[in-house]
Write an enzyme that holds these catalytic residues in place. Structure first.
Site, short mmCIF file in Angstrom:
data_model
loop_
_atom_site.label_atom_id
_atom_site.label_comp_id
_atom_site.label_asym_id
_atom_site.label_seq_id
_atom_site.Cartn_x
_atom_site.Cartn_y
_atom_site.Cartn_z
CB CYS A 21 -0.92 -0.06 1.23
SG CYS A 21 -1.80 1.46 1.59
CB CYS A 66 0.44 1.66 4.06
SG CYS A 66 -1.30 1.19 4.00
#
Length: 106
Positions: free
Chosen positions: A30, A33
């Site tokens: 991600c 992230c």
């Protein structure tokens, strides 16, 4: 800077903390992230002594992601005394996280 720690269970981590725990549920793949990892490092000195910062990889711990109904990444969840106090989905800047924590009384 964050340090890796081992706990016998996630519940032990939450209930064993004298401070509220801010958990960043993330995944390695991600992109937002990965930005949050940098943001956590930036805000760590500002929240030290008020909030414990923890990162949980949802790929390594899918049962925790399911238990806390993590449906988007990243998801930030504040726990106090082992219970969910607040949550927000999506990447936030350091200032946004600090402001969000302040609205939670932290």
């Amino acid at each position: 800077m964050a340090t890796k720690q081992q706990f016998s269970s996630f519940a032990d981590l939450l209930t064993g903390s004298d401070l509220p725990v801010l958990v960043d549920f993330y995944a390695e793949w991600c992109g937002p992230c990965r930005l949050m990892a940098q943001t956590f490092a930036q805000i760590a000195p500002q929240v030290k002594g008020r909030v414990k910062l923890v990162k949980i990889n949802t790929e390594a711990y899918p049962q925790l992601a399911a238990q806390y109904q993590v449906q988007a990444l990243p998801t930030l969840v504040v726990f106090r005394d082992g219970a969910v106090m607040a949550r927000v989905e999506g990447a936030l800047s350091g200032d946004q996280i600090l402001q969000w924590l302040q609205t939670q009384g932290l």
